[in-house]
Enzyme design. Sequence first.
Site, PDB file in Angstrom:
ATOM      1  N   VAL A  12       0.602  -1.448  -0.085  1.00 20.68           N
ATOM      2  CA  VAL A  12       0.037  -0.217   0.147  1.00 20.68           C
ATOM      3  C   VAL A  12       0.819   1.345   0.055  1.00 20.68           C
ATOM      4  O   VAL A  12       0.626   2.293  -0.901  1.00 20.68           O
ATOM      5  CB  VAL A  12      -0.976  -0.123   1.373  1.00 20.68           C
ATOM      6  N   GLU A 124     -10.224   6.000   5.150  1.00 16.31           N
ATOM      7  CA  GLU A 124     -11.113   5.405   4.102  1.00 16.31           C
ATOM      8  C   GLU A 124     -10.705   3.995   3.762  1.00 16.31           C
ATOM      9  O   GLU A 124     -11.541   3.002   3.322  1.00 16.31           O
ATOM     10  CB  GLU A 124     -11.252   6.575   3.088  1.00 16.31           C
ATOM     11  N   ILE A 131     -13.177   0.883  -2.363  1.00 20.65           N
ATOM     12  CA  ILE A 131     -14.599   1.377  -2.224  1.00 20.65           C
ATOM     13  C   ILE A 131     -14.859   2.464  -1.409  1.00 20.65           C
ATOM     14  O   ILE A 131     -14.542   2.300   0.043  1.00 20.65           O
ATOM     15  CB  ILE A 131     -15.500   0.177  -2.086  1.00 20.65           C
ATOM     16  N   GLY A 182      -1.240 -13.127  -4.663  1.00 20.73           N
ATOM     17  CA  GLY A 182      -0.796 -11.922  -4.144  1.00 20.73           C
ATOM     18  C   GLY A 182      -1.908 -11.357  -3.442  1.00 20.73           C
ATOM     19  O   GLY A 182      -2.093 -10.071  -2.890  1.00 20.73           O
ATOM     20  N   ASP A 196      -9.881 -10.499   9.802  1.00 21.02           N
ATOM     21  CA  ASP A 196      -9.798  -9.299   8.763  1.00 21.02           C
ATOM     22  C   ASP A 196     -10.923  -8.509   8.715  1.00 21.02           C
ATOM     23  O   ASP A 196     -11.426  -7.428   8.855  1.00 21.02           O
ATOM     24  CB  ASP A 196      -8.782  -9.442   7.668  1.00 21.02           C
ATOM     25  N   LYS A 200     -12.974  -5.170  10.008  1.00 22.01           N
ATOM     26  CA  LYS A 200     -13.711  -4.097   9.153  1.00 22.01           C
ATOM     27  C   LYS A 200     -15.159  -3.783   9.613  1.00 22.01           C
ATOM     28  O   LYS A 200     -15.758  -2.632   9.602  1.00 22.01           O
ATOM     29  CB  LYS A 200     -13.428  -4.741   7.962  1.00 22.01           C
TER      30      LYS A 200
HETATM   31  N1  HSE Z   1      -6.513  -9.311   2.776  1.00 23.48           N
HETATM   32  C1  HSE Z   1      -7.434  -8.168   2.710  1.00 23.48           C
HETATM   33  C2  HSE Z   1      -8.479  -8.799   1.837  1.00 23.48           C
HETATM   34  C3  HSE Z   1      -6.802  -6.855   2.105  1.00 23.48           C
HETATM   35  O1  HSE Z   1      -8.182  -9.729   1.139  1.00 23.48           O
HETATM   36  O2  HSE Z   1      -9.669  -8.246   1.767  1.00 23.48           O
HETATM   37  C4  HSE Z   1      -7.708  -5.794   2.179  1.00 23.48           C
HETATM   38  O3  HSE Z   1      -7.823  -5.210   3.458  1.00 23.48           O
END
Ligand code: HSE
Length: 403
Positions: A12, A124, A131, A182, A196, A200
């Site tokens: 990033v 964001e 998005i 990747g 993850d 979120k």
């Molecule tokens: N590893 C996360 C995904 C990356 O696959 O959505 C983006 O947050």
Amino acid sequence: MIQVAIMGFGTVGSGVAEVIARHSGSIAEKVATPIRLKYILARHDYPDSPFRDLIVQDFSIIENDPEVEVVVETIGGVGAALDYTRRALKAGKNVVTSNKELVAEHGYELLQLARRNNLNYLFEASVGGGIPIIRPISQCLAANSLTEICGILNGTTNYILTRMIRAGLPFDLALREAQEKGYAERDPSADIEGRDACRKICILASLAFGRHIYPRQADTEGITHIALEDVRCAGEGGRKIKLLGRAMLRPDKKVCAYVAPHLVNQDSPLANVEDVFNGIMVKGDAIGEVMFYGPGAGKLPTASAVVADVMDAARHMQSKKYLTWGPGGDDAAVSSDTVETGWYIRGAFPEPKARRAFGEAHFLRREDAPAEETAFLTRPMTRPELLRRLGDLPAQSIIRVLN
Ligand code: HSE
């Protein structure tokens, strides 16, 4: 001129540097002042990088340079990223981040710190990659009472499930493919175990419902136990298996947030979010339902969201625009055991036993199923009721169904 430092030069961070360099002209026009990248904090030298002259290895250079007004944090995790973010805010610098773990765990504290110092803390890119979702929830939908957010928030697991559904690949092979492309994080466990997506949904729930919801308050289940047999049974019932993050505001103002795989009806827009794409449905009293869809991961989509935040910070140097939510606490959230959904159950037991336990059920039969296999969908009920009815029936798979 606004001078910027990037902390972290991974996927990033390097994407952010590229986007700032590539669009410097149009960015300057839109912001009405040039944005100049002054430093990149990295652990190593990058002698072959066009940005090699900007690399520094000591955070205090950035911290002590009064010319740096915006710091981009793409380090990830809650170690150095937390320390440097606190120090950058205390040193009077606006901070932009893509770090969902940091926002999910420490968002309230960092937003307060930013506010006390009259600075912006923007994130964001932390949800949904490219998005737009944070700004729409905090600004465009601000006139609504939001009641539910439900979405596919992790690109890697969505890719894996798509390959299981479309190509009939077993989980392990689909994961390997996601790694080769990747998509998966360095350590894929955060993706495949749902952590993850949990971070979120906690960020979205905090923003939408106004109190910090911590990841430990959101029950989280990943996709490692999803078998091809389940994918096929779901298909027989006109459904696809998707990993969903859900957050609901209950009438008592407590939030229920959780992450779990669900069988989703093929007619639902969420069922048609495929590959690494994310789709996020938001329900509000005035708007009804809106859906946000797009690339949920990847270097440039994520960098695009980060740079837009940098531009926003640059435009609001004088008049801050605060994102905000209130403190969390044990009273802010309730367990997903309170949520009623239908359930999909598959196991090696005869159909009449399932009927005795659940009454009416919708039975599914996949091609080439062993004679003793029974798979069915229940009416909506809570998990405790499901487990009570199931008793000692040997279920191999139990998956929620999105009503
Ligand atoms: N590893 C996360 C995904 C990356 O696959 O959505 C983006 O947050």
